[in-house]
Structure formats: C-alpha cells, structure tokens
Design a protein around this motif. Structure first.
Motif, mmCIF file in Angstrom:
data_model
loop_
_atom_site.group_PDB
_atom_site.id
_atom_site.type_symbol
_atom_site.label_atom_id
_atom_site.label_comp_id
_atom_site.label_asym_id
_atom_site.label_seq_id
_atom_site.Cartn_x
_atom_site.Cartn_y
_atom_site.Cartn_z
ATOM 1 N N TRP A 14 -2.897 8.264 12.662
ATOM 2 C CA TRP A 14 -1.646 8.750 12.067
ATOM 3 C C TRP A 14 -0.844 7.534 11.632
ATOM 4 N N CYS A 15 -0.248 7.641 10.456
ATOM 5 C CA CYS A 15 0.488 6.508 9.880
ATOM 6 C C CYS A 15 1.831 6.266 10.562
ATOM 7 N N GLU A 16 2.204 7.161 11.471
ATOM 8 C CA GLU A 16 3.473 7.100 12.205
ATOM 9 C C GLU A 16 4.671 7.445 11.322
ATOM 10 N N GLY A 17 4.379 8.069 10.193
ATOM 11 C CA GLY A 17 5.445 8.557 9.315
ATOM 12 C C GLY A 17 5.891 9.943 9.763
ATOM 13 N N ALA A 18 7.224 10.141 9.772
ATOM 14 C CA ALA A 18 7.777 11.418 10.243
ATOM 15 C C ALA A 18 7.344 12.587 9.357
ATOM 16 N N GLU A 19 7.172 12.318 8.062
ATOM 17 C CA GLU A 19 6.824 13.389 7.119
ATOM 18 C C GLU A 19 5.428 13.965 7.434
ATOM 19 N N CYS A 20 4.463 13.076 7.687
ATOM 20 C CA CYS A 20 3.105 13.532 8.008
ATOM 21 C C CYS A 20 3.115 14.326 9.312
ATOM 22 N N GLU B 20 -2.646 3.632 5.489
ATOM 23 C CA GLU B 20 -3.072 2.784 6.599
ATOM 24 C C GLU B 20 -2.493 3.257 7.941
ATOM 25 N N ALA B 21 -3.338 3.262 8.953
ATOM 26 C CA ALA B 21 -2.892 3.646 10.299
ATOM 27 C C ALA B 21 -3.544 2.717 11.300
ATOM 28 N N LYS B 22 -2.778 2.397 12.353
ATOM 29 C CA LYS B 22 -3.283 1.429 13.335
ATOM 30 C C LYS B 22 -3.895 2.077 14.565
ATOM 31 N N TYR B 23 -3.348 3.244 14.903
ATOM 32 C CA TYR B 23 -3.768 3.836 16.174
ATOM 33 C C TYR B 23 -4.207 5.292 16.026
ATOM 34 N N ARG B 24 -5.094 5.677 16.934
ATOM 35 C CA ARG B 24 -5.413 7.096 17.085
ATOM 36 C C ARG B 24 -4.423 7.673 18.083
ATOM 37 N N TRP B 25 -3.630 8.619 17.642
ATOM 38 C CA TRP B 25 -2.682 9.315 18.513
ATOM 39 C C TRP B 25 -3.347 10.562 19.069
ATOM 40 N N ILE B 26 -2.802 11.061 20.167
ATOM 41 C CA ILE B 26 -3.293 12.331 20.704
ATOM 42 C C ILE B 26 -2.423 13.448 20.130
#
Ligand SMILES: [Zn+2]
Length: 476
Positions: A427-433, A465-471
């Motif tokens: 996840w790109c950590e963007g609030a919209e996504c 671009e995304a750095k981490y896999r979120w749960i």
C-alpha cells in the motif's frame, strides 16, 4: 430452562451463535438502556481473571494504579483539537446536576487523557518527577446505537495506562513495552495469537502521534483490535502544560504514552475458541477450570469423596467447582458445563470410587479418559496445560492459514468477498487508496507489522511505489 438445540451452529450462523452463547452461557445480557450491557457473574469472573493477571504484569513494569473522576469538564476535551473531533460524536454530556443547569457541561469520560493530564500538570515539575507511571481500571462511555455484546457497547470496562517521560526515546520504549505486554498477556492467558504493528494515520487514536495495536483474527475471518498503545508525543503535554525542568535547568514538555485493553477482549475470547457446543475456555483464564459431577448426588459417601477431590485440587490453586444440584439430571449438567466451556469435567460414580478411578472429559477435544485417583493432581495439571497449548496452537494455525500475501486487487476483492482473513498487500500509504479499498471491499488497514521489512513494491490499488506490505482485514 436451557436446551442445547437452541444454540445456532458456529459454522452455519456465526453471529447468531455468538449471541446465543453469550446469553445462554450467562456471560452477559442486554440492558434496558439501549447500547448498554449487563455483565453476569460468569462473564465477570472472566474479567476478574483478566484484571488479576494483567494487573500483575502492569505492576511488574513499575506502573501504579490510581483512580480519576468519571466527569470531565467539557472544555478539557476541547483543548486538544484532534482529540475532541475524534470523540465528539460519541460523547454523553451532563447538563443538569442536582436539579440545576450546570454552568459548564460535564462529559462522561470516553477515555481519561484530559482529566489525568490536567492533574499531571500539577504533579510534574522536575525531571525527578519522571517517569510518571499510572494506570486506572474503570468504565468509559462512548455512545453506540447498536449493541454487540462485549464487542461494541456504550459503556465498557477497561484499563488505561498513562505515562509521562523525559525524552521521546523513553516514551517510545514504553509504547513498545505496553504493546509487548498485551501480546504476552493475550497469547499466554487467552490463547489468542496476535500481530503487533503500527496503525495507519487514518486509524490512529484521536490526538496521538502514532498508534500501535495488537490485532487478532477471528474464526469468521474478521479482525479484532485487541489492545492499543499510543505514542502521544508532546501533543497533550503542550496543551495541558505538563512541563518539567530538565537536568540543565531548562523547561521542557513531557513525552506521553497511553495504552488500553477492554472487556472487548472477552468477545474475542468467546469467538476464537468456542464451538457448536458453546464456549471453550482456555484454562488459564477460565473462572472454573474443573467441574466435578457426582453421578448420584443423594449418596453421602460419593459427596464426601467429591469434596475430598475438590480440596485436593484447591490446594493446588486449581479453580474447581462441584455440582451437587439434585434438581437437575446428570445429562443436563454435562450439557450446561459444556456450554459454559469449563476445560475439564470429572465424573465420579460409585463403582469408580471403589476402584479408585476418575473419568475425565476434555472440553476442547471431547476426549474421555480414566485416571487413577492417586495421579489426580498431576494428571489435571498436565491436562490443563495441554488444553491451553492446544487452543493456542489451533488458533495460531488458523491465523497462519488465513493470512495471505496478495499482489492483485482482483484477488484481494475475491478474498474479502469470500473467506476474508488477513491480507498482506503493498500500500502506498495514501489516504485516498485506503478509503477506496475500504469502500470497495470493507477491508481497512489493520497494522503494519513491527518486524515488516522495507522492500520495493507497488500499491495494490493505485500501482504507485510502496515500501511495505500492510495487513488488511475487515474489522469488528
Ligand atoms: Zn495507492
């Protein structure tokens, strides 16, 4: 009168099964006041054990218990902007007291940051006053329109720890300490495996810099937030003027932490281990660990024998109960204690007494075994440990099997529509996504696991671009 067939099957109608079990095992009941619940003695017994064991861990960390008032001046809440915005929709406000309109309305605490920090500002002056480590066990009120027993109620019980430190390094260490304490408690005593991680900024506590949480996966594939620990930074200390003179004689604001766990965890406990027959209590938290059922409760000799067994087990600190009711049949008793999830049932009859034997039934597997009386203590102790471990292992397997690494949004949607569970996705950590994913799949970001390594990936939703896999998961 209770009849077992009245309980829905867990595998068929999970929500109905949950309600049936809570009501029929006499854990809790609906209150005449909408949104509230009554915790009955058996349910409260679970909470007392939560308090007992968690309190030990809290005190071991040097945190002391105190009590702060239920009413908070409304103006206190308004001092921290995000805090009041976050809590405003669920506040209960008192405007009349003693028949007179109050000059300033009082809020029934939804959480105690503001009340406690007003007091802390009076108590903290120098670096010598730090760290300040206080916990309180209490009730809080957050208005709910829908009641979900234990999981979502207007009033609930909890503990809230509130600490102040001289540096951010120290306060962040406390954030992690409390989180690890919750993990240890929930995994060890409740046999529920959890994932520790950081919340997204959208999911964080109102007023916190950062929120960390432990998340558990329930058998219906939904996520349960089981405990939280917040890095409050200096957000509250600045508005509540919690400042201290440091060793160099300079005035600084304190660094704060708050952490909490509530009666909601009992909801998780019920869902996690129960089966079609009702509750299954992990021995370490069970109010009653062993129930003894004499087959003939009118036989004095048998009752004496049962009593001696109770004494023997009580001497070993085992929580034991003997059911000597004569107005109920043995079959009824078996069913009732099974429904209430008592880990071990001991049946004793005349023949067995003469043969110096006992019949033991495990609640978790239903396995029946005969043991020699002289081996009673050791057999019961071992069996309680075994049951505890078995429940944890089963839950752990479930968590592992239902945590899926996903790279395509179609697959993500399909999983959330069917089996649910945890999804690990970039996840790109963007609030919209985050918002779009929630709208389209009901899944929210649960946590970014603390030990998750940074790699190069692309957001499951926007492809950036995304750095981490979120749960991700659908929350309760
Ligand atoms: Zn994105």
């Amino acid at each position: 009168m209770f009849e077992k067939k009245e309980i829905a099957k867990k595998s068929v109608d999970f929500a109905q099964w949950y309600n049936d079990v809570v009501l029929k095992a006499e854990l809790a009941d609906y209150s005449p006041v909408k949104g509230c619940m009554v915790i009955r003695p058996y349910g409260y017994g679970i909470w007392e054990n939560v308090q007992k064991y968690l309190d030990r861990m809290i005190k071991k960390a040097g945190v002391e218990n105190a009590y702060f008032p239920l009413f908070i001046p409304q103006s206190f809440l308004k001092r921290e902007k995000e805090h009041v915005e976050g809590f405003a929709p669920e506040l209960a406000v008192v405007t009349i007291g003693g028949g007179e309109k109050l000059v300033e309305p009082l809020v029934v605490r939804p959480t105690s940051e503001t009340m406690m920090y007003e007091m802390y500002s009076k108590w903290i002056h120098s670096w010598r006053d730090l760290p300040l480590l206080i916990n309180q066990w209490c009730n809080v009120v957050r208005w709910e329109k829908r009641t979900y027993l234990f999981l979502r109620t207007t009033e609930f019980l909890w503990q809230e720890g509130h600490t102040v430190h001289a540096t951010h390094e120290e306060s962040y260490a406390e954030v992690l300490r409390a989180l690890s304490m919750y993990q240890e408690f929930v995994e060890k005593y409740l046999a529920i495996p959890v994932i520790k991680g950081v919340k997204s900024s959208n999911e964080k506590f109102a007023g916190a810099e950062k929120t960390t949480a432990i998340e558990a996966l329930m058998p219906d594939g939904k996520a349960l937030q089981a405990g939280t620990s917040h890095d409050l930074g200096q957000n509250f200390s600045k508005v509540f003027k919690i400042s201290f003179q440091n060793k160099e004689g300079k005035e600084e604001f304190g660094w704060q932490v708050s952490w909490g766990m509530s009666t909601r965890i009992i909801g998780g406990l019920i869902m996690m281990h129960g089966d079609d027959q009702g509750l299954v209590m992990p021995p370490m938290i069970a109010p009653i660990q062993v129930v003894i059922i004499p087959i003939d409760c009118k036989n004095e000799k048998l009752l004496e024998y049962a009593k001696s067994i109770v004494e023997e087990l009580e001497n070993e600190n085992i929580r034991v109960k003997v059911d000597t009711r004569t107005e109920q049949t043995v079959g009824y008793k078996f069913n009732q204690w099974e429904l209430r999830g008592v880990p071990i049932r001991v049946e004793i009859g005349l023949k067995e007494m003469e043969a110096n034997e006992l019949t033991i039934v495990r609640r978790d597997t239903g396995a029946k075994l005969k043991i020699k009386n002289e081996k009673l203590k050791i057999s019961i102790k071992n069996l309680l440990d075994e049951i505890q471990q078995n429940l944890f292992d089963k839950a752990k397997r479930f968590l592992e099997e239902n945590t899926r690494v996903v790279d395509s949004y179609d697959e993500f949607k399909e999983i959330m529509k069917t089996k649910k569970g945890f999804i690990k996705a970039f996840w790109c950590e963007g609030a919209e996504c985050e918002k779009k994913i929630k709208e389209e799949t009901k899944a929210t970001t649960r946590v970014l696991p603390l030990d998750e390594a940074a790699v190069n990936g692309s957001c499951i939703y926007c492809g950036k671009e995304a750095k981490y896999r979120w749960i991700f998961g659908q929350a309760y």
